[in-house]
Scaffold this motif. Structure first.
Motif, short mmCIF file in Angstrom:
data_model
loop_
_atom_site.label_atom_id
_atom_site.label_comp_id
_atom_site.label_asym_id
_atom_site.label_seq_id
_atom_site.Cartn_x
_atom_site.Cartn_y
_atom_site.Cartn_z
N THR A 14 0.81 -1.22 0.00
CA THR A 14 0.00 0.00 0.00
C THR A 14 0.84 1.26 0.00
O THR A 14 0.32 2.36 -0.11
CB THR A 14 -0.94 0.03 1.23
OG1 THR A 14 -0.15 -0.17 2.40
CG2 THR A 14 -1.99 -1.05 1.13
N GLY A 15 2.13 1.13 0.12
CA GLY A 15 2.99 2.31 0.08
C GLY A 15 2.93 3.13 1.33
O GLY A 15 3.10 4.35 1.31
N PHE A 309 3.88 6.89 -2.71
CA PHE A 309 2.53 6.32 -2.75
C PHE A 309 2.19 5.98 -4.18
O PHE A 309 2.96 6.27 -5.10
CB PHE A 309 1.50 7.30 -2.16
CG PHE A 309 1.25 8.48 -3.05
CD1 PHE A 309 0.12 8.55 -3.84
CD2 PHE A 309 2.15 9.53 -3.11
CE1 PHE A 309 -0.09 9.62 -4.68
CE2 PHE A 309 1.95 10.61 -3.94
CZ PHE A 309 0.82 10.65 -4.73
N ARG A 310 1.04 5.37 -4.39
CA ARG A 310 0.60 4.99 -5.74
C ARG A 310 -0.27 6.09 -6.34
O ARG A 310 -1.45 6.21 -6.02
CB ARG A 310 -0.16 3.66 -5.68
CG ARG A 310 0.74 2.46 -5.51
CD ARG A 310 -0.08 1.17 -5.46
NE ARG A 310 0.78 0.02 -5.56
CZ ARG A 310 1.45 -0.52 -4.53
NH1 ARG A 310 1.32 0.01 -3.33
NH2 ARG A 310 2.23 -1.57 -4.70
N LEU A 311 0.30 6.89 -7.21
CA LEU A 311 -0.43 7.96 -7.89
C LEU A 311 -1.25 7.35 -9.03
O LEU A 311 -0.72 6.63 -9.85
CB LEU A 311 0.56 8.99 -8.42
CG LEU A 311 -0.02 10.18 -9.19
CD1 LEU A 311 -0.87 11.04 -8.26
CD2 LEU A 311 1.10 11.01 -9.80
N LYS A 329 -3.98 5.36 -5.14
CA LYS A 329 -4.52 4.00 -5.15
C LYS A 329 -4.15 3.30 -3.85
O LYS A 329 -2.98 3.27 -3.47
CB LYS A 329 -3.98 3.22 -6.35
CG LYS A 329 -4.55 1.82 -6.51
CD LYS A 329 -4.00 1.13 -7.73
CE LYS A 329 -4.48 1.81 -9.00
NZ LYS A 329 -4.01 1.10 -10.22
N GLN A 330 -5.15 2.75 -3.19
CA GLN A 330 -4.92 2.00 -1.96
C GLN A 330 -5.38 0.55 -2.15
O GLN A 330 -6.40 0.30 -2.80
CB GLN A 330 -5.66 2.64 -0.79
CG GLN A 330 -5.18 4.04 -0.46
CD GLN A 330 -5.88 4.64 0.73
OE1 GLN A 330 -6.66 3.98 1.41
NE2 GLN A 330 -5.62 5.92 1.00
N ALA A 342 -7.96 -3.02 -5.37
CA ALA A 342 -7.37 -1.69 -5.53
C ALA A 342 -8.48 -0.66 -5.69
O ALA A 342 -9.39 -0.83 -6.50
CB ALA A 342 -6.45 -1.66 -6.75
N ASN A 343 -8.41 0.42 -4.90
CA ASN A 343 -9.40 1.49 -4.97
C ASN A 343 -8.70 2.83 -5.06
O ASN A 343 -7.66 3.05 -4.41
CB ASN A 343 -10.30 1.47 -3.74
CG ASN A 343 -11.14 0.22 -3.65
OD1 ASN A 343 -11.94 -0.06 -4.54
ND2 ASN A 343 -10.96 -0.56 -2.60
N ASN A 344 -9.28 3.74 -5.86
CA ASN A 344 -8.75 5.09 -5.99
C ASN A 344 -9.47 6.04 -5.04
O ASN A 344 -10.70 5.95 -4.87
CB ASN A 344 -8.91 5.61 -7.42
CG ASN A 344 -8.09 4.81 -8.41
OD1 ASN A 344 -6.93 4.50 -8.16
ND2 ASN A 344 -8.66 4.49 -9.55
#
Length: 353
Positions: A14-15, A309-311, A329-330, A342-344
């Motif tokens: 999840t970063g 993090f996941r941009l 994105k988490q 995965a959800n934005n």
């Protein structure tokens, strides 16, 4: 033990590199050289992928999915309310806001091999299909002015239209795969990014309406992406070089005189605000995570804005504020189905330098 190992790996996925750090702390990725901003506020509380910002009316437009349907939602910056505007059975892939409404790209329900552009008022009281029934629109479209849009279709045409569907069409007369376009109503000119079908070179083209003719001129090769500022007078773009990625500004799109701002490594997305500050993301060499940065134009200095993090979206500056919106994105573990989902999420970041 197996569950503990999984949870540890999930934290990595999840970063969450700033776990147990205060909210106003940034974990730098370049310890010796980095200067970091101070996080004043960080909110990630609503689902969606940010697509557009309307600074005049203070809202964000985002897309999402709900119960196997596709949605466009409006997020009010002041009160953080998220309200659904559009719900569709076919995929919505892009949204652009104008002063009096917004345009969006959707898979045509009567022919799922094509995409159509539609226009809607913000209250959805009026909605119109802009593209013709046989027309296949591309991701290259841009809304501007009161209710205008410019787009490229799969017939190699540049089309100008308003919300009424009144169109002016120009043939490109060359085989180009256009991926991004913008337009300035201030100078009646714009740019698009395209790959020549005969080569792998991606070129930035300048567009100029002159005496009823659309002039298309190649300007810069090996361009990665670009962004037009809210004043519609300044363009920032990135180019791939052997020693890194160069960021240039065209301070006046009427005269086209690029000036180099800085060079960086692994730069991905870019955006520019009305104060000439450049926002950009840097991909980490491992995984899918990125860091966000700002290049302060007055100080000619870059500052790191966040931990990795996941941009999952573009970067959208809030006019007149040290504030940006984007989507992150988490990943979450669904124990009943034993899968990672995965959800934005819409993210609001306020900072000071």
């Amino acid at each position: 033990m197996r569950k503990l190992l999984f949870l540890c790996s999930l934290l990595f996925l999840t970063g969450c590199s700033n776990v147990l750090l205060p909210e106003n702390t940034i974990l730098p990725v370049e310890y010796e050289e980095s200067q970091t901003a101070k996080i004043e506020e960080l909110k990630t509380d609503q689902p969606g992928e940010v697509e557009a910002i309307n600074n005049e009316h203070g809202f964000i437009l985002s897309i999402g999915r709900k119960n196997e349907q596709y949605t466009i939602d409006q997020y009010q910056i002041d009160n953080q309310n998220l309200v659904n505007i559009i719900t569709a059975d076919t995929e919505i892939s892009k949204v652009e806001t104008a002063q009096d409404g917004f345009f969006y790209l959707k898979v045509n329900p009567s022919n799922t091999l094509t995409k159509q552009i539609l226009w809607s008022t913000l209250d959805k009281s009026v909605e119109r299909t802009i593209t013709d029934t046989t027309e296949n629109a591309t991701e290259a479209f841009y809304a501007y002015g009161k209710d205008d849009v410019v787009y490229v279709n799969n017939s190699n045409q540049v089309v100008f239209s308003n919300s009424q569907g009144n169109k002016t069409v120009y043939d490109l007369n060359q085989n180009l795969s256009v991926t991004k376009i913008c337009w300035s109503e201030v100078y009646n000119s714009g740019f698009f990014l395209a790959r020549d079908d005969q080569s792998d070179t991606v070129t930035l083209y300048h567009l100029l309406l002159d005496g009823g003719e659309l002039k298309v001129n190649a300007t810069v090769k090996d361009v990665i992406t670009f962004d037009l500022d809210s004043t519609k007078t300044r363009l920032v773009y990135s180019t791939q070089q052997k020693d890194g990625i160069d960021i240039y500004v065209i301070a006046d799109i009427k005269t086209i005189n690029p000036q180099k701002l800085f060079t960086g490594q692994n730069i991905d997305r870019i955006a520019v605000d009305e104060n000439k500050n450049v926002y950009y993301s840097k991909l980490l060499e491992i995984g899918e995570r990125s860091t966000l940065w700002i290049y302060d134009n007055e100080k000619s200095q870059s500052y790191q804005l966040c931990s990795p993090f996941r941009l999952s979206s573009g970067i959208f500056p809030v006019k007149g504020e040290n504030e940006i919106f984007f989507s992150a994105k988490q990943l979450s573990y669904l124990e009943n189905s034993d899968i990672i989902q995965a959800n934005n999420y819409i993210t609001d970041l306020r900072f000071s330098l």
